[in-house]
Each structure stands twice: as structure tokens, then as C-alpha cells.
Design a protein around this motif. Structure first.
Motif, short mmCIF file in Angstrom:
data_model
loop_
_atom_site.label_atom_id
_atom_site.label_comp_id
_atom_site.label_asym_id
_atom_site.label_seq_id
_atom_site.Cartn_x
_atom_site.Cartn_y
_atom_site.Cartn_z
N VAL A 1 0.65 -1.24 0.02
CA VAL A 1 -0.03 0.05 0.07
C VAL A 1 0.95 1.18 -0.01
O VAL A 1 0.47 2.20 -0.66
CB VAL A 1 -0.90 -0.05 1.26
CG1 VAL A 1 -1.99 -1.10 1.07
CG2 VAL A 1 -0.47 -0.03 2.62
N GLU A 2 1.97 1.00 0.63
CA GLU A 2 2.75 2.47 0.74
C GLU A 2 3.50 2.69 -0.75
O GLU A 2 3.68 3.73 -1.21
CB GLU A 2 4.19 2.15 1.62
CG GLU A 2 4.77 3.21 1.74
CD GLU A 2 5.65 3.42 3.21
OE1 GLU A 2 5.24 2.26 4.02
OE2 GLU A 2 6.72 3.72 3.43
N ILE A 3 3.62 1.66 -1.66
CA ILE A 3 4.01 1.78 -2.96
C ILE A 3 2.88 2.37 -3.61
O ILE A 3 3.27 3.24 -4.47
CB ILE A 3 4.63 0.30 -3.52
CG1 ILE A 3 6.06 -0.18 -2.72
CG2 ILE A 3 5.02 0.46 -4.87
CD1 ILE A 3 6.49 -1.38 -3.01
N MET A 4 1.80 1.62 -3.49
CA MET A 4 0.73 2.16 -4.32
C MET A 4 0.36 3.66 -4.03
O MET A 4 0.19 4.64 -4.93
CB MET A 4 -0.48 1.42 -4.26
CG MET A 4 -0.55 0.09 -4.81
SD MET A 4 -2.16 -0.74 -4.68
CE MET A 4 -2.65 -1.08 -3.38
N MET B 1 -8.50 7.54 -4.08
CA MET B 1 -8.42 6.37 -3.47
C MET B 1 -6.70 6.27 -3.48
O MET B 1 -6.06 6.51 -4.65
CB MET B 1 -8.99 5.45 -3.61
CG MET B 1 -10.62 5.62 -3.21
SD MET B 1 -10.90 5.76 -1.45
CE MET B 1 -11.41 7.34 -1.38
N ALA B 2 -6.19 5.64 -2.54
CA ALA B 2 -4.80 5.35 -2.65
C ALA B 2 -4.41 4.09 -3.14
O ALA B 2 -3.27 3.74 -3.39
CB ALA B 2 -4.23 5.36 -1.08
N ASP B 3 -5.28 3.36 -3.67
CA ASP B 3 -5.19 1.84 -4.16
C ASP B 3 -5.31 1.82 -5.58
O ASP B 3 -5.72 0.79 -6.13
CB ASP B 3 -5.90 0.73 -3.53
CG ASP B 3 -7.47 1.18 -3.56
OD1 ASP B 3 -7.90 2.27 -4.06
OD2 ASP B 3 -8.17 0.30 -3.31
N ALA C 1 6.41 0.91 -9.79
CA ALA C 1 6.81 -0.02 -8.62
C ALA C 1 5.85 -0.85 -8.25
O ALA C 1 6.20 -1.99 -7.50
CB ALA C 1 7.44 0.96 -7.76
N ALA C 2 4.58 -0.46 -8.20
CA ALA C 2 3.58 -1.21 -7.86
C ALA C 2 3.54 -2.66 -8.71
O ALA C 2 3.33 -3.85 -8.25
CB ALA C 2 2.21 -0.70 -7.82
N LYS C 3 3.53 -2.48 -9.97
CA LYS C 3 3.40 -3.68 -10.81
C LYS C 3 4.62 -4.41 -10.69
O LYS C 3 4.72 -5.66 -10.53
CB LYS C 3 3.50 -3.04 -12.18
CG LYS C 3 3.52 -4.47 -13.17
CD LYS C 3 3.70 -4.06 -14.66
CE LYS C 3 3.71 -5.07 -15.39
NZ LYS C 3 4.01 -5.29 -17.05
N ASP C 4 5.84 -3.77 -10.18
CA ASP C 4 7.28 -4.52 -10.29
C ASP C 4 7.19 -5.45 -8.67
O ASP C 4 7.60 -6.39 -8.77
CB ASP C 4 8.36 -3.49 -10.01
CG ASP C 4 8.69 -2.85 -11.42
OD1 ASP C 4 8.18 -3.40 -12.49
OD2 ASP C 4 9.36 -1.98 -11.28
N TYR C 5 6.69 -4.83 -7.82
CA TYR C 5 6.30 -5.49 -6.41
C TYR C 5 5.56 -6.77 -6.68
O TYR C 5 6.00 -7.71 -6.32
CB TYR C 5 5.81 -4.52 -5.41
CG TYR C 5 5.79 -5.15 -4.11
CD1 TYR C 5 6.71 -4.92 -3.27
CD2 TYR C 5 4.61 -5.91 -3.74
CE1 TYR C 5 6.67 -5.49 -1.93
CE2 TYR C 5 4.62 -6.27 -2.46
CZ TYR C 5 5.64 -6.08 -1.51
OH TYR C 5 5.75 -6.79 -0.35
N ILE C 6 4.46 -6.71 -7.39
CA ILE C 6 3.85 -7.82 -7.67
C ILE C 6 4.02 -8.82 -8.43
O ILE C 6 4.29 -9.99 -8.38
CB ILE C 6 2.28 -7.49 -7.87
CG1 ILE C 6 1.52 -6.67 -6.91
CG2 ILE C 6 1.28 -8.67 -8.39
CD1 ILE C 6 1.40 -7.31 -5.50
#
Lengths: 220, 220
Positions: free
Chosen positions: B41-44, B104-106, B197-202
């Protein structure tokens, strides 16, 4: 408001809607029995045809492995092809002389305006992603240079096929055109955002069930 | 291509992003543990802030019940409010003197271009529906005349609140801005349509699993 379609443009392309009524939409079986599912896909098809007509496209073909449910079809031409979805569509593309819009039959939130915008693309190919990696609509200006491969992650596949053939693509970003009705949760979107006969059919059977997370369905 | 935002317009509005890191996104617990969910959630959040900045909005507030995870926030102002989401946002709207964009943060698929389009609406209120009846973004030109009610079928509720206050609305139709990341299946959309970064994390943890229906996730 539907932008007025230049009738010359609509006349220079055709739309094809793959369709199968028998034992359709098995992933809706937790909430609709087979008879209901077959009624429901017929209603969705009718609504999709009306959206295509509303966009000014004059030639509409329904591509189906059987005449079942299409015996009295008057709004569109029916083409029989007993091949699977990809074989049938690729045979259709091979023979096409004009741009082709492939529209899935399970898009009751699709409007004529979406179709006008999609077919107005300046790119060679316009792709409308569906949920979970699907391809809901695909507009191909030069069908002799394109082949489809539905199922699986077809959105990514269709992007690659265009790139490999040196064709540039537009990705058309729409929540409504992106909502194909395959699973019970999709009916929630139809109840919230839909209109017309497909929404009416579902709202006679279900209502929205509101909790803290996403909205669900409950029986009436 | 991001249309260039008139800096005057961006300067005349502000954005608020509600955020809570602790025990966030419990509906992702089947695939991510609590530590991973808090990292994610921090990355998103960071990616959403960058989209807002990219759209030219200069005042960005993060509204949170706690400083947890926000200790080093430099890109935005942090406002603490221990009330629930609706109480905190309504207090924020009451005090606002300029148009407010609630984001929204997501929403890691949200782009600056979406935000420019949403905040360019000619209507009083612009609503971006999320999956399952949610509200992903809400742009309110006159916040003194609007109150929010998230949870449940908030999209329909927010349409009604606008209508009851005599404010006209635009519904912004976007698959990408409409994809909030709440459930494991949403991660599929991030892998297919995402970047950053969010895609990379997942994508370090999961890959797409292709079958005949919608694409799923499998562990790497």
C-alpha cells in the motif's frame, strides 16, 4: 449524446458478433440455471446488436456454430461456422475486404458512443480490454494482415499480434465497454451501471447486497 | 502523452488521498501477508501521489488516522484525523475553500492524463466508478455543498447526493482508473495493465496463470 456517425464510415466497415446460445455462460451457473442463461445471452445479444446499429454500422454478422436461438434473427445476418471461436473468426477475417469490428455478445454496458469512438481510431488496430485479460472489442482496419487468438490472456496476445505485424494499436480505456458478463460478480456491474432489457432481466431476479466491501448479489 | 496542465487550474484545486497503512487491505490476505500488504500500500500511495503531481495539482493532502508509514513523507502534506473515512473526509470538505479531488490510494493504474480529464469536467461533480459499486475518484467543484458516504454502493450514493444537492454530474468511464486493488483478482489487472513500482512489486511474487476463463495468479 451519441455523436452523429458519418454514414460513409459506417458503410465502409462491418461488425461481427460471435455467439453461441446452447449451454452458454457456464460460469454463471451458480446463480442462473441453463434455461435462464440461454434467455439472458439472447437478451444481451439483442442489446449489443442495437448498440452496433446505433453507431451507424450497417453490415452486422452473427457468427455462430448453430442456428439455435437465431431462427428469427432479422437485425443481422447469420453466418454458420462450426469451427471454434478462433478458427471461425480467422476465416471471417481472411475473407473480409473492409475494416472489421469484432464485438463480444456479452457487453450489455456497451453504448453506440463507445463504438463510434473505437472505430474512429487513428491507429491500425483498436483493442478494448475486458476483465481478467480478455478482449471485449477489436477493431481491425486491415483484416488481411491480422489473425485473432481469443481465450487466456487474449488482450496481451492481441497486442503482440498487432506489434508483430507492424501495426500500431490504440488501447481503448472504458469501464463500461470493459465489463463483459461472465461471472456472478459481473451482474453487480449490470445492476449498477446498466439499462435496458439485460438489466431488467437480472433486476427481476436479484438485488444488490450492500456490505462493507464490494457490493454483492442477493436473490429477490 | 500527458496534456500540459494549465498551472493556474492545478493551483486552484487540491487533492486529498485517504490512507491507512496499519493492517491495510485485509482482502488481499489470501495472497499477501500483513507485512507485504503494508509495503504494497505504501508503494501504491507513492505511485498515486506521482500521478496527482504529474497532473499539475500542487496541493496534495494525505488524510490518515495515524503517522504510521508517513513519517518521511515529503511529496505531500499529512493531515491526521482519527475519525472514520467519511467523518474525516467530510471535515476536510467543510473546511475547503477550493475544488477538491478525492483520490483513493489503491489506484496504481491511474495516470496523470486521467486526472487532467477528470478535473476538466464541465459538470459540478465528476465521479469515477470502481469495481463492485465503489467510488475511485470524486471531483467536487464546490465542497461546501457536498458530503461523501463511502462504503457499500458508494457510487450510487454519491450520484444521489449530487442530485439531491442540485449538482449535475459526469460519470468518468475508465477501465484503468476504475481498477482499485482490493482483491487477489485485481492484481491480475495490475500485472496486465500496470507499470512502475506497484507492478514490479507484484510481478516479483506472482505471474499470470492462463486458463480458458479469466486469467488468474500463481506464485513464482
Amino acid at each position: 449524446m451519441i455523436p452523429k456517425q458519418n454514414s460513409g464510415v459506417g458503410a465502409q466497415m462491418k461488425a461481427v458478433i460471435p455467439y453461441k446460445k446452447s449451454r452458454a455462460k457456464s460460469r454463471l451457473s451458480p446463480v442462473l440455471n441453463q434455461e435462464e442463461r440461454e434467455e439472458f445471452v439472447e437478451i444481451m445479444l439483442d442489446q449489443v446488436i442495437d448498440s452496433v446499429i446505433g453507431a451507424g454500422i450497417e453490415t452486422i454478422d452473427i457468427l455462430s456454430p448453430s442456428m439455435h436461438g437465431l431462427e428469427n434473427m432479422e437485425k443481422a445476418r447469420v453466418l454458420l461456422d462450426k469451427g471454434d471461436l478462433n478458427e471461425a473468426l480467422n476465416r471471417y477475417l481472411e475473407q473480409a475486404k473492409e475494416p472489421v469490428l469484432i464485438v463480444m455478445a456479452d457487453l450489455p454496458l456497451l453504448s453506440p458512443n463507445h463504438i463510434v469512438e473505437i472505430t474512429s481510431t487513428e491507429k491500425d488496430v483498436c483493442i478494448v480490454p475486458g476483465k481478467g485479460g480478455g478482449t471485449n472489442l477489436l477493431f481491425i482496419k486491415d483484416p488481411s494482415r491480422y489473425r485473432v487468438r481469443y481465450y487466456g490472456s487474449s488482450f496481451l496476445t492481441h497486442c503482440s499480434i498487432a506489434a508483430d505485424a507492424g501495426q500500431n494499436i490504440e488501447i481503448y480505456d472504458s469501464f463500461l465497454a470493459g465489463t463483459d458478463i461472465d461471472e456472478p460478480e459481473d451482474l453487480v456491474e449490470l445492476l449498477i451501471h446498466g439499462k435496458g432489457a439485460a438489466k431488467d432481466y437480472i433486476s427481476r431476479k436479484f438485488r444488490l447486497e450492500v456490505s462493507r466491501g464490494r457490493v454483492g448479489l442477493s436473490l429477490i
